[in-house]
Design an enzyme around this catalytic site. Sequence first.
Site, PDB file in Angstrom:
ATOM      1  N   ARG A 115       0.859  -1.189   0.000  1.00 44.49           N
ATOM      2  CA  ARG A 115       0.000   0.000   0.000  1.00 44.49           C
ATOM      3  C   ARG A 115       0.891   1.233   0.000  1.00 44.49           C
ATOM      4  NH1 ARG A 115      -2.350   0.004   6.278  1.00 44.49           N
ATOM      5  NH2 ARG A 115      -0.368   0.457   7.225  1.00 44.49           N
ATOM      6  N   CYS A 119       3.556   8.043  -6.059  1.00 47.19           N
ATOM      7  CA  CYS A 119       4.470   9.183  -6.076  1.00 47.19           C
ATOM      8  C   CYS A 119       3.618  10.438  -5.925  1.00 47.19           C
ATOM      9  CB  CYS A 119       5.223   9.205  -7.406  1.00 47.19           C
ATOM     10  SG  CYS A 119       5.877  10.846  -7.781  1.00 47.19           S
ATOM     11  N   GLU A 154      -2.674   8.155   6.721  1.00 48.81           N
ATOM     12  CA  GLU A 154      -1.286   8.309   7.170  1.00 48.81           C
ATOM     13  C   GLU A 154      -0.373   8.764   6.027  1.00 48.81           C
ATOM     14  OE1 GLU A 154      -0.207   4.642   9.159  1.00 48.81           O
ATOM     15  OE2 GLU A 154      -1.134   5.341  10.999  1.00 48.81           O
ATOM     16  N   CYS A 164       9.614  14.004  -9.023  1.00 50.90           N
ATOM     17  CA  CYS A 164       9.717  14.707  -7.737  1.00 50.90           C
ATOM     18  C   CYS A 164      10.882  15.683  -7.791  1.00 50.90           C
ATOM     19  CB  CYS A 164       9.872  13.715  -6.585  1.00 50.90           C
ATOM     20  SG  CYS A 164       8.317  12.886  -6.178  1.00 50.90           S
ATOM     21  N   GLU A 306      -6.822   6.119  15.404  1.00 56.00           N
ATOM     22  CA  GLU A 306      -6.441   4.710  15.416  1.00 56.00           C
ATOM     23  C   GLU A 306      -5.619   4.427  16.653  1.00 56.00           C
ATOM     24  OE1 GLU A 306      -4.285   3.007  12.162  1.00 56.00           O
ATOM     25  OE2 GLU A 306      -5.399   4.133  10.678  1.00 56.00           O
ATOM     26  N   TRP A 314       3.115  -5.520  13.581  1.00 52.43           N
ATOM     27  CA  TRP A 314       4.227  -5.011  12.783  1.00 52.43           C
ATOM     28  C   TRP A 314       5.514  -4.857  13.565  1.00 52.43           C
ATOM     29  CZ3 TRP A 314       4.822  -0.481  15.346  1.00 52.43           C
ATOM     30  CH2 TRP A 314       3.661   0.186  15.797  1.00 52.43           C
ATOM     31  N   GLU A 354      -2.055  -8.025   7.747  1.00 48.77           N
ATOM     32  CA  GLU A 354      -2.438  -7.676   9.116  1.00 48.77           C
ATOM     33  C   GLU A 354      -3.331  -8.729   9.767  1.00 48.77           C
ATOM     34  OE1 GLU A 354      -1.682  -2.966   9.231  1.00 48.77           O
ATOM     35  OE2 GLU A 354      -3.627  -3.530   8.388  1.00 48.77           O
ATOM     36  N   HIS A 357      -3.093  -8.758  13.516  1.00 49.56           N
ATOM     37  CA  HIS A 357      -3.293  -7.500  14.252  1.00 49.56           C
ATOM     38  C   HIS A 357      -4.576  -7.624  15.070  1.00 49.56           C
ATOM     39  CE1 HIS A 357      -3.749  -3.217  15.069  1.00 49.56           C
ATOM     40  NE2 HIS A 357      -2.554  -3.011  14.549  1.00 49.56           N
TER      41      HIS A 357
HETATM   42  C1  GAL Z   1      -1.840   2.161  10.720  1.00 49.75           C
HETATM   43  C2  GAL Z   1      -2.701   2.149   9.473  1.00 49.75           C
HETATM   44  C3  GAL Z   1      -3.793   1.118   9.559  1.00 49.75           C
HETATM   45  C4  GAL Z   1      -3.248  -0.178  10.078  1.00 49.75           C
HETATM   46  C5  GAL Z   1      -2.604   0.047  11.423  1.00 49.75           C
HETATM   47  C6  GAL Z   1      -2.065  -1.217  12.056  1.00 49.75           C
HETATM   48  O1  GAL Z   1      -0.569   2.624  10.416  1.00 49.75           O
HETATM   49  O2  GAL Z   1      -3.258   3.409   9.235  1.00 49.75           O
HETATM   50  O3  GAL Z   1      -4.352   0.952   8.288  1.00 49.75           O
HETATM   51  O4  GAL Z   1      -2.315  -0.687   9.176  1.00 49.75           O
HETATM   52  O5  GAL Z   1      -1.541   0.935  11.263  1.00 49.75           O
HETATM   53  O6  GAL Z   1      -1.417  -0.944  13.280  1.00 49.75           O
HETATM   54 ZN    ZN Z   2       8.106  10.857  -7.273  1.00 44.60          ZN
END
Ligand code: GAL
Ligand code: ZN
Length: 674
Positions: A115, A119, A154, A164, A306, A314, A354, A357
């Site tokens: 994801r 650019c 984000e 760029c 969030e 992660w 994820e 998660h």
């Molecule tokens: C954020 C993101 C979410 C999900 C989350 C997991 O960075 O916006 O989509 O990936 O982390 O912790």
């Molecule tokens: Zn670029």
Amino acid sequence: MTGARRALPARGLRYGGDYNPEQWDRATWREDVAAMRAAGVTTVTVGVFSWALLEPEPDRVETAWLDEVLDLLHGAGIEVDLATPTASPPPWLARLDPETLPVDASGHRLHHGSRTHFCPSSPTYRERALAITRAVARRWAAHPAVVMWHVNNELGTTCWCPRCGEAFRGWLRARYGSVEALDAAWGTAVWSQRYARWEEVAPPLRAPYLLHPAHTLDYRRFASDALLALYRAERDAIREVDAVRPVTTNLMGFFGGADYRSWAGDLDVISDDSYPDPADPGSPVRAALTHDLMRSLADGPWLLMEQAVGAVSWRPHNVPKTTAVMRQDALRAVAHGADGVLSFQWRASPAGPERFHSAMVPHAGTGTRLHRAVQQLGRDLAALADVAGTHERAEVALLHDWPSRWAAEEPATPSEHLRVLPQLEAWYRPFWETGVGVDVRHPGDDLEGYRLVLAPQLYLLTDDDAARLRRYVTDGGCLALGPFSAVADGNARVRTGPFPAPFTDLLGAEGEEWWPLPGGGGDDDTVGLVPDPASPEDVGSGTARTWAEVLRPTHGVVVARFDGGDVDGLPALVRSRDDRLHYLATIPDDVLLRRWLLGLAERRGVAPRLPVAAVPAGVEVARRGPVTFVLNHRRTAVEVPVRTPCLDLLDGVEHQARVPVPPGGTVVLREALT
Ligand code: GAL
Ligand code: ZN
């Protein structure tokens, strides 16, 4: 600032999370909505990663499935923060134009398959992103479930592609006017870097050895502006159809890839993603500091967009949150100004990166410890509804500036062990430990009214900001500067003359050399710190590590001196005679730092406004509006003394002189009306 901020409608403290219905069948949608209601969910963020489903092929937009989801949510009284899906372009976009994909600092183009693969300067990406944004806005601007727009997700991608590079040159032209002016500002006389023509200036791609710090600093400024421009373009596309609802994009705390201070005025609602590591004992203080940053960017309440109710997936090793820690993390955000707690995500994904998660509904379903904790949090937030909307300015300001941090943390400085965020945290901690509110400000902000302004490490300071800080001091304020501050000007050029160059006259001391202490950053490699016998205040004895400076007092007061090592006897802490400007030239131990800072605060009349008479160690206390949050981090119960009878809003129990708080417990007190 682009006009007044649009506010969300009042709805107490919001509760909910990211909802990704595209991962589920229709029967599950119905179960979800019922379970959301049962958990007290008010708000969900929908559509963040829906581009490939909304637009399966260019210009074929399929909206029926999302119509149904929004109707279902609305039918249950659940409101929607509707996202533009532009953070994750569908596979067809890279096929259509491979130059929509970003390029890394080595010049390699990245691939589709994750994801944020875009650019920011690609005209094709921008055109397609705005097209789907317009389609989403047109389709659902009138939908009664939608209360806010959530642009992208984000926003943080930096790209080093030739396009760029072109945009960067345009940005530099606007900033400097001519190549000659750029050469002068950057100082390209070193290493034969002088540019003769604009075409020679490129993004700071990997090179054999160190890059020019002014070049990399400007690229970071440019990259932040490029992302802000994307945000604005989507925001404006939404505004064409909806002039009323607030627009936001979710920030990432002190994230290093953008200067959020320059973004804040464009966000109607400041929203943030916060993922403190439950395995790290430093998480609570860092989370509180980050929340204070958001409250300060908002100049009012903000939204926790969030967080995780349990483990993330992660980190290399993902420790879950206990029920107690989950509750504390959520309520800490409220204590520091959040008007809602949303989590990533509602239902755990069985597939994709994820899949491990945590989510508000785990794989094991709703009959679980975690989901019961989620339901309890819904009740807790409902009980605290009156807190929503309350805000007050703190008396202490802690200064942070993204470009300054970027410049300070370039390679090839005297020490890489002097880092900005650890310094901010160390100076913030004594206030956090004693329940004194702190705002996170910028040296260019209006600082009038703050009793105490702290700049733990403000390496880069523009001439204008230096003049403002001087004025704040001469107008009667009190400023404390930390080591290696005010070293560079706005172009990251080191100021010549004795340091801190803009302040030596006010301070009454002059610095000549930086003196990183032998042994690097370790706690064992310390020298002593002793109070100067002639100093009116006594900060006690302690230790210093990592960093020292060679300072010579002129007309200032030496408060403490180094004891031992190469810097034996030199001043470590000096102040102006009028007690208004302070300069600390080292990293002291936490005890001495606390004694010094709380002493300063006391002399300035800063006091915690709490019903709590004394904050026991291991207990976190924060005041918001009429209530006081008390979080016990200890594994044992504590009794917190209070000056006046208090009601715990979470369980309705009234306490007289002492409030018992169980291990890991949280109470939210309101002084009983007498
Ligand atoms: C954020 C993101 C979410 C999900 C989350 C997991 O960075 O916006 O989509 O990936 O982390 O912790
Ligand atoms: Zn670029």
